[in-house]
Design a protein around this motif. Structure first.
Motif, PDB file in Angstrom:
ATOM      1  N   GLU A  23       0.827  -1.205   0.000  1.00  0.00           N
ATOM      2  CA  GLU A  23       0.000   0.000   0.000  1.00  0.00           C
ATOM      3  C   GLU A  23       0.862   1.256   0.000  1.00  0.00           C
ATOM      4  O   GLU A  23       0.574   2.221  -0.719  1.00  0.00           O
ATOM      5  N   PHE A  24       1.936   1.252   0.776  1.00  0.00           N
ATOM      6  CA  PHE A  24       2.835   2.405   0.850  1.00  0.00           C
ATOM      7  C   PHE A  24       3.480   2.669  -0.507  1.00  0.00           C
ATOM      8  O   PHE A  24       3.536   3.824  -0.962  1.00  0.00           O
ATOM      9  N   ASP A  25       3.941   1.628  -1.167  1.00  0.00           N
ATOM     10  CA  ASP A  25       4.556   1.790  -2.489  1.00  0.00           C
ATOM     11  C   ASP A  25       3.553   2.301  -3.514  1.00  0.00           C
ATOM     12  O   ASP A  25       3.881   3.163  -4.356  1.00  0.00           O
ATOM     13  N   GLU A  26       2.330   1.792  -3.448  1.00  0.00           N
ATOM     14  CA  GLU A  26       1.294   2.246  -4.384  1.00  0.00           C
ATOM     15  C   GLU A  26       0.930   3.707  -4.147  1.00  0.00           C
ATOM     16  O   GLU A  26       0.708   4.462  -5.109  1.00  0.00           O
ATOM     17  N   LEU A  27       0.863   4.121  -2.888  1.00  0.00           N
ATOM     18  CA  LEU A  27       0.557   5.526  -2.581  1.00  0.00           C
ATOM     19  C   LEU A  27       1.657   6.453  -3.094  1.00  0.00           C
ATOM     20  O   LEU A  27       1.372   7.514  -3.656  1.00  0.00           O
ATOM     21  N   ARG A  28       2.899   6.046  -2.927  1.00  0.00           N
ATOM     22  CA  ARG A  28       4.004   6.889  -3.411  1.00  0.00           C
ATOM     23  C   ARG A  28       3.983   7.000  -4.943  1.00  0.00           C
ATOM     24  O   ARG A  28       4.241   8.070  -5.499  1.00  0.00           O
ATOM     25  N   ALA A  29       3.678   5.889  -5.608  1.00  0.00           N
ATOM     26  CA  ALA A  29       3.600   5.913  -7.066  1.00  0.00           C
ATOM     27  C   ALA A  29       2.449   6.809  -7.535  1.00  0.00           C
ATOM     28  O   ALA A  29       2.607   7.607  -8.481  1.00  0.00           O
ATOM     29  N   GLU A  30       1.294   6.715  -6.862  1.00  0.00           N
ATOM     30  CA  GLU A  30       0.146   7.550  -7.229  1.00  0.00           C
ATOM     31  C   GLU A  30       0.438   9.023  -6.979  1.00  0.00           C
ATOM     32  O   GLU A  30       0.042   9.884  -7.771  1.00  0.00           O
ATOM     33  N   PHE A  31       1.134   9.321  -5.890  1.00  0.00           N
ATOM     34  CA  PHE A  31       1.467  10.717  -5.568  1.00  0.00           C
ATOM     35  C   PHE A  31       2.326  11.333  -6.679  1.00  0.00           C
ATOM     36  O   PHE A  31       2.105  12.472  -7.098  1.00  0.00           O
ATOM     37  N   LYS A  32       3.303  10.569  -7.167  1.00  0.00           N
ATOM     38  CA  LYS A  32       4.155  11.075  -8.253  1.00  0.00           C
ATOM     39  C   LYS A  32       3.347  11.315  -9.520  1.00  0.00           C
ATOM     40  O   LYS A  32       3.550  12.316 -10.223  1.00  0.00           O
ATOM     41  N   GLU A  33       2.422  10.407  -9.820  1.00  0.00           N
ATOM     42  CA  GLU A  33       1.581  10.573 -11.003  1.00  0.00           C
ATOM     43  C   GLU A  33       0.702  11.816 -10.892  1.00  0.00           C
ATOM     44  O   GLU A  33       0.543  12.572 -11.862  1.00  0.00           O
ATOM     45  N   ARG A  91       1.241   8.688   7.148  1.00  0.00           N
ATOM     46  CA  ARG A  91       0.790   7.760   8.186  1.00  0.00           C
ATOM     47  C   ARG A  91       1.777   6.597   8.346  1.00  0.00           C
ATOM     48  O   ARG A  91       2.057   6.145   9.457  1.00  0.00           O
ATOM     49  N   PHE A  92       2.303   6.121   7.208  1.00  0.00           N
ATOM     50  CA  PHE A  92       3.165   4.941   7.246  1.00  0.00           C
ATOM     51  C   PHE A  92       4.648   5.259   7.047  1.00  0.00           C
ATOM     52  O   PHE A  92       5.479   4.358   7.168  1.00  0.00           O
ATOM     53  N   GLU A  93       4.966   6.518   6.746  1.00  0.00           N
ATOM     54  CA  GLU A  93       6.334   6.858   6.353  1.00  0.00           C
ATOM     55  C   GLU A  93       7.348   6.522   7.442  1.00  0.00           C
ATOM     56  O   GLU A  93       8.384   5.894   7.178  1.00  0.00           O
ATOM     57  N   LYS A  94       7.062   6.925   8.666  1.00  0.00           N
ATOM     58  CA  LYS A  94       8.014   6.686   9.755  1.00  0.00           C
ATOM     59  C   LYS A  94       8.139   5.195  10.049  1.00  0.00           C
ATOM     60  O   LYS A  94       9.245   4.678  10.277  1.00  0.00           O
ATOM     61  N   LEU A  95       7.009   4.488  10.041  1.00  0.00           N
ATOM     62  CA  LEU A  95       7.029   3.047  10.283  1.00  0.00           C
ATOM     63  C   LEU A  95       7.888   2.342   9.238  1.00  0.00           C
ATOM     64  O   LEU A  95       8.748   1.518   9.579  1.00  0.00           O
ATOM     65  N   MET A  96       7.674   2.675   7.957  1.00  0.00           N
ATOM     66  CA  MET A  96       8.415   1.999   6.900  1.00  0.00           C
ATOM     67  C   MET A  96       9.900   2.329   6.959  1.00  0.00           C
ATOM     68  O   MET A  96      10.750   1.478   6.654  1.00  0.00           O
ATOM     69  N   ALA A  97      10.244   3.553   7.369  1.00  0.00           N
ATOM     70  CA  ALA A  97      11.655   3.922   7.512  1.00  0.00           C
ATOM     71  C   ALA A  97      12.309   3.116   8.629  1.00  0.00           C
ATOM     72  O   ALA A  97      13.437   2.635   8.488  1.00  0.00           O
ATOM     73  N   CYS A  98      11.588   2.935   9.752  1.00  0.00           N
ATOM     74  CA  CYS A  98      12.114   2.154  10.874  1.00  0.00           C
ATOM     75  C   CYS A  98      12.313   0.689  10.477  1.00  0.00           C
ATOM     76  O   CYS A  98      13.337   0.084  10.805  1.00  0.00           O
ATOM     77  N   VAL A  99      11.332   0.130   9.766  1.00  0.00           N
ATOM     78  CA  VAL A  99      11.437  -1.262   9.320  1.00  0.00           C
ATOM     79  C   VAL A  99      12.616  -1.420   8.370  1.00  0.00           C
ATOM     80  O   VAL A  99      13.406  -2.363   8.477  1.00  0.00           O
ATOM     81  N   SER A 100      12.758  -0.479   7.450  1.00  0.00           N
ATOM     82  CA  SER A 100      13.856  -0.537   6.483  1.00  0.00           C
ATOM     83  C   SER A 100      15.215  -0.450   7.169  1.00  0.00           C
ATOM     84  O   SER A 100      16.146  -1.201   6.832  1.00  0.00           O
ATOM     85  N   ASN A 101      15.340   0.459   8.138  1.00  0.00           N
ATOM     86  CA  ASN A 101      16.610   0.617   8.857  1.00  0.00           C
ATOM     87  C   ASN A 101      16.982  -0.643   9.638  1.00  0.00           C
ATOM     88  O   ASN A 101      18.140  -1.065   9.651  1.00  0.00           O
ATOM     89  N   LEU A 102      15.984  -1.240  10.295  1.00  0.00           N
ATOM     90  CA  LEU A 102      16.245  -2.450  11.079  1.00  0.00           C
ATOM     91  C   LEU A 102      16.642  -3.607  10.168  1.00  0.00           C
ATOM     92  O   LEU A 102      17.580  -4.360  10.464  1.00  0.00           O
ATOM     93  N   LYS A 103      15.955  -3.740   9.049  1.00  0.00           N
ATOM     94  CA  LYS A 103      16.292  -4.810   8.105  1.00  0.00           C
ATOM     95  C   LYS A 103      17.697  -4.619   7.538  1.00  0.00           C
ATOM     96  O   LYS A 103      18.459  -5.582   7.380  1.00  0.00           O
ATOM     97  N   SER A 104      18.047  -3.377   7.229  1.00  0.00           N
ATOM     98  CA  SER A 104      19.375  -3.102   6.686  1.00  0.00           C
ATOM     99  C   SER A 104      20.460  -3.454   7.697  1.00  0.00           C
ATOM    100  O   SER A 104      21.498  -4.016   7.340  1.00  0.00           O
TER     101      SER A 104
END
Length: 275
Positions: A57-67, A99-112
């Motif tokens: 959902e986060f990826d789709e929202l970012r793609a729609e925002f750019k469009e 809404r999801f930006e901070k959560l996704m950044a935290c998940v990405s940082n932990l995974k990295s």
């Protein structure tokens, strides 16, 4: 919290999860750990849906925002009503991203951080996942113990071994009552690794020599076990861990390392408010 199938809740008890493989590589362990993290967040109501759906959902929202940005920036004349609809939708999409930006950044940082650790460290024996205000004040603790001598793998693509282990682990956690308690509101997920003090973990992990786990909160301990080529040695080799799930900590100078990155749950309603 139940700890061992058919047993009580003693600190020393484990739930064993067996794999048909003779060894586990770091890539498989990485995916098992990240899948369990996602499960813990969802089952303890720290995220509104499974992490895979949120990511999509986060990826789709970012793609729609750019469009929408491209459409609104076009010089061609459009009807005012159309531009208003696009502007309104753009605001809605932006709110969804925030809404999801901070959560996704935290998940990405932990995974990295985990990926970097697994790419450099030859053996990961115990990982502790702590849900609560701090590691010293846990609401829930999950310990994952892995067989010694895991093979380092630079390829972090998913494998059938990782998928099978993840499914087994999550089924076991559900049957052990994970997430069955009431919702306590948004909190944090901390990740700690137990390893020899001389080990050069990436800078994402801070040594916590004085850290001691809160004994009031008994962890759910999952122990992953591999096959051996000599079946008679299976039990001996796989059950050689002591009460901490490891060999004697004094002789190996084992300490906890805490990951700098945490994942904070987000506030959301699980049901509509009453009138």
């Amino acid at each position: 919290m139940p700890m061992e199938e058919g047993g009580g809740s003693s600190e020393t008890e484990f739930v064993n999860i067996d794999t048909a493989s003779y060894s586990l590589d770091s890539s498989a362990i990485f995916h098992v750990v990240t899948d369990i993290i996602a499960f813990i967040l969802f089952m303890h109501q720290q995220i509104p849906s499974v992490l895979q759906d949120i990511t999509q959902e986060f990826d789709e929202l970012r793609a729609e925002f750019k469009e929408l940005e491209v459409e609104l920036a076009k010089n061609e004349v459009k009807a005012i009503s159309t531009r208003r609809k696009q502007a309104t939708r753009k605001r809605e999409v932006k709110m969804g991203i925030r809404r999801f930006e901070k959560l996704m950044a935290c998940v990405s940082n932990l995974k990295s951080a985990l990926q970097l650790m697994f790419a450099e460290v030859p053996t990961v024996e115990t990982i502790s996942l702590v849900l609560g205000p701090s590691p010293l004040r846990p609401l829930h603790v999950y310990e994952l113990s892995f067989p010694q001598g895991s093979v380092v793998s630079g390829d972090f693509s998913r494998s059938k071994t990782a998928d099978n282990l993840s499914r087994k682990a999550i089924r076991t956690m559900i049957s052990s009552g994970a997430g069955a308690d009431s919702y306590a509101g948004p909190t944090k997920l901390f990740l700690l690794v137990k390893a020899p003090s001389h080990l050069n973990l990436p800078l994402h992990f801070l040594p916590k020599r004085e850290f001691r786990q809160n004994r009031k909160r008994v962890p759910l301990r999952l122990r992953f076990r591999c096959r051996t080529r000599d079946p008679q040695m299976n039990a001996q080799l796989n059950d050689c861990a002591n009460s901490d799930g490891l060999i004697d900590s004094a002789s190996n100078d084992l300490i906890w390392f805490q990951c700098r990155h945490t994942i904070k749950g987000i506030a959301f309603r699980t049901s509509p408010p009453e009138d």
